[in-house]
Design an enzyme around this catalytic site. Structure first.
Site, short mmCIF file in Angstrom:
data_model
loop_
_atom_site.label_atom_id
_atom_site.label_comp_id
_atom_site.label_asym_id
_atom_site.label_seq_id
_atom_site.Cartn_x
_atom_site.Cartn_y
_atom_site.Cartn_z
N THR A 302 0.98 -1.20 0.04
CA THR A 302 0.09 0.09 0.14
C THR A 302 1.02 1.12 0.08
O THR A 302 0.60 2.14 -0.77
CB THR A 302 -0.96 -0.02 1.27
OG1 THR A 302 -1.69 -1.10 1.40
CG2 THR A 302 -1.95 1.15 1.20
N GLN A 332 -6.13 -2.33 -1.91
CA GLN A 332 -5.36 -0.98 -2.01
C GLN A 332 -4.58 -0.46 -3.31
O GLN A 332 -3.63 -1.34 -3.50
CB GLN A 332 -4.61 -1.04 -0.67
CG GLN A 332 -5.38 -1.31 0.66
CD GLN A 332 -5.36 -2.66 0.94
OE1 GLN A 332 -5.39 -3.59 0.00
NE2 GLN A 332 -5.44 -3.30 2.06
N GLN A 354 -10.05 1.97 -3.91
CA GLN A 354 -9.77 1.70 -2.35
C GLN A 354 -8.45 2.41 -2.08
O GLN A 354 -7.52 2.21 -2.73
CB GLN A 354 -9.56 0.32 -1.90
CG GLN A 354 -9.44 0.05 -0.50
CD GLN A 354 -9.45 -1.48 -0.19
OE1 GLN A 354 -9.86 -2.47 -0.79
NE2 GLN A 354 -8.88 -1.75 1.03
N ASP A 355 -8.46 3.09 -0.90
CA ASP A 355 -7.22 4.07 -0.42
C ASP A 355 -6.81 5.00 -1.50
O ASP A 355 -5.44 5.06 -1.85
CB ASP A 355 -5.96 3.02 -0.17
CG ASP A 355 -6.24 2.17 1.24
OD1 ASP A 355 -7.44 2.26 1.61
OD2 ASP A 355 -5.46 1.51 1.48
N ASP A 376 -12.29 3.37 2.37
CA ASP A 376 -11.17 3.99 3.20
C ASP A 376 -10.55 5.14 1.99
O ASP A 376 -9.43 4.95 2.23
CB ASP A 376 -10.07 2.94 3.69
CG ASP A 376 -10.84 1.97 4.68
OD1 ASP A 376 -11.91 2.27 5.20
OD2 ASP A 376 -10.23 1.17 4.86
N ARG A 444 -14.54 4.97 9.71
CA ARG A 444 -14.37 4.19 10.37
C ARG A 444 -12.87 4.05 11.18
O ARG A 444 -11.97 4.44 10.38
CB ARG A 444 -14.59 2.53 9.77
CG ARG A 444 -13.58 2.23 8.41
CD ARG A 444 -13.88 0.91 8.36
NE ARG A 444 -12.90 0.44 7.16
CZ ARG A 444 -12.67 -0.77 6.89
NH1 ARG A 444 -13.31 -1.66 7.40
NH2 ARG A 444 -12.04 -0.99 5.89
#
Length: 539
Positions: A302, A332, A354-355, A376, A444
């Site tokens: 990541t 990610q 994602q990310d 996220d 979150r």
């Protein structure tokens, strides 16, 4: 000025009670009574020594086992090597600073100190997280990881108590005039030679007129041009242009401007920590595009999956799109990772799944940017304010939900968090056209002290669960996180059905002011030189 706690001699055990790890603290600090400054300096020197030792261990591990380690494990260890080397530099600088004084620092220098030590802890945590998928390696390094995490937390606690003022002084609250144009053009101050280069590039490539000349303008000390055709001696690669930028420039010297003309640049752009005060200027969102597709699904970490990765202090980006096209099924896949202190992004677009936006560490500001993603998609542990930005949740994989933020604060003494002010949260086209079963949440808690605030923003119906926020796992972090909402509007902003976690709050203006540009980032002291518009306080 108020004296710090433990300014007089105190026992080791008493001062260790003020840290998160009293028992380990007592095993590390010397036994004689002393004050917070001597204990803080001792802990800091120990942090520096342990960081050097751990860096050597990682290097040795890579050299001894390179033939047997998997590619993902090697990449995770290489990430650790990079992060630990940054920590050695940061800690050496802090040791040099605190050896010279036992007095409280000014608010500005205190914020610098707390930012440095917060980043050290974040870098260490990122290294540790990266080794989770390699349990045998992590077990071999387990003692060093456990001790290092505790030690850096103790150093952060003691140095914050000893040198960081609890109340801001007048200097940090002084509003500064800044050279923002009402025409929408970014004001820049160039020499005649640099202006000629810029005007040629703009006219040759039909770029938008972004230059406005005035007495109070952003200082540009030199300029190079990147274009797809390489005309008139310009660079064809952004990385080649970065390579000729001077090393370790000071803010007072002005920016090294890299003007990237319209086009699609398929390259992974990296701006190292020694490339300071670099200014990347494009021709606009969807005109100048940097694109890549590295992802965890295809073997990247990541941390190093970013299409654009920045660690050089004072970085400025304007009118550029950064994409990661790996897609929602590759896990990610970062578009931008910034660990650059005092970095600023204006009228940029970050597009992935994602990310997407990895606000890794240090102090960052985003203004009038677009961020597209799924799970996220704004994450990390910087002290960051996003202002007047558009956040666009996209359609994730079947069965997934969209938490917009996953903030990674691991220690209550870190001055980090994500502040989202005067932004718009609205579904991207693919999510809007779906059957509406995807749940989207404000965030979150990725880490134990996760901190995120939404204020004065428009939350559209895409926030479609009244709870607003989603757990990470069970009761993890629900009492230690800090999530807050203030004066938001729109169909998704009703707080009556929100989560009832101890760490969630509906706040008033006094608390919200703590997360503004002036207070949270001390932005009045560094944003004016960028020429980027900003709202200092509440709207």
């Amino acid at each position: 000025m108020i004296s710090p706690p433990f300014a007089q001699a105190v026992s080791r055990d008493n001062i260790c009670k003020s840290t998160r790890f009293p028992s380990y603290c007592s095993s590390v600090l010397p036994g004689d009574d002393s004050d917070v400054h001597d204990f803080g300096r001792f802990s800091l020197r120990k942090s520096l020594s342990e960081s050097r030792n751990f860096l050597n261990s990682v290097n040795n591990y890579l050299q001894r086992n390179s033939d047997t380690l998997s590619v993902p494990t090697i990449r995770a260890l290489q990430d650790c090597r990079e992060l630990l080397a940054l920590n050695v530099d940061l800690l050496a600088n802090v040791v040099g600073t605190l050896n010279k004084t036992s007095k409280l620092l000014s608010s500005l220098k205190g914020d610098d100190l707390q930012t440095c030590l917060s980043t050290v802890l974040t870098n260490f945590q990122t290294c540790s997280d990266g080794l989770e998928s390699s349990p045998s390696v992590k077990n071999d390094l387990l003692q060093a990881i456990s001790d290092g995490s505790k030690l850096h937390s103790i150093s952060l606690a003691l140095c914050t108590q000893g040198w960081v003022p609890r109340e801001r002084d007048a200097e940090s609250r002084q509003p500064r005039r800044h050279p923002v144009s009402l025409t929408g053009r970014l004001p820049m101050k160039l020499s005649n030679r640099n202006r000629a280069v810029y005007d040629w590039a703009r006219s040759h490539h039909r770029g938008r007129k972004l230059l406005q000349v005035g007495d109070e303008s952003v200082v540009v000390k030199d300029i190079v041009v990147v274009s797809k055709d390489g005309s008139n001696g310009s660079f064809t690669s952004i990385n080649d242009a970065i390579a000729v930028a001077p090393n370790n420039s000071a803010a007072s010297g002005g920016y090294f401007l890299i003007y990237v003309t319209a086009g699609i640049y398929e390259e992974y752009v990296s701006i190292a920590s020694n490339k300071k005060y670099l200014f990347l200027l494009g021709d606009g969102i969807n005109q100048t595009i940097i694109t890549g597709n590295h992802s965890v699904g295809d073997g990247s970490t990541t941390f190093n999956s970013g299409t654009l990765i920045v660690t050089g202090q004072g970085f400025l980006a304007v009118d550029i799109t950064v994409r990661n096209t790996a897609g929602p099924s590759k896990g990610q896949a970062v578009a931008l990772r910034s660990g650059a202190d005092l970095s600023t992004f204006y009228r940029c677009s970050f597009e992935a799944y994602q990310d997407t936006l990895y606000t890794h560490s240090n102090r960052q500001f985003y203004r009038e940017c677009d961020v597209y993603g799924t799970v996220d998609f704004i994450f990390g542990n910087a002290a960051v304010v996003l202002q007047k930005c558009n956040l666009y949740p996209r359609l994730p994989n079947p069965g997934q939900f969209n938490p917009i933020t996953a903030q990674g604060r691991t220690d209550p003494n870190q001055n980090t968090g994500t502040s989202i002010q005067n932004c718009t949260v609205r579904a991207a086209a693919d999510l809007a056209a779906s059957n509406g079963t995807t749940k989207t949440y404000l965030g979150r808690p990725w880490k134990e002290y996760s901190r995120t605030v939404y204020m004065q923003s428009f939350l559209d119906r895409v926030i479609n669960d009244p709870a607003g926020w989603h757990e990470w796992s069970g009761d993890f972090a629900k009492s230690t996180l800090y999530y807050a909402e203030y004066a938001n509007t729109g169909p998704g902003s009703n707080t009556t059905g929100r989560v009832t976690w101890p760490g969630y709050h509906v706040i008033g203006a006094t608390d919200a002011a703590n997360f503004t540009v002036s207070t949270f980032l001390l932005g009045d002291n560094w944003l004016p030189m960028t020429g980027v518009p900003y709202t200092a306080g509440l709207v």
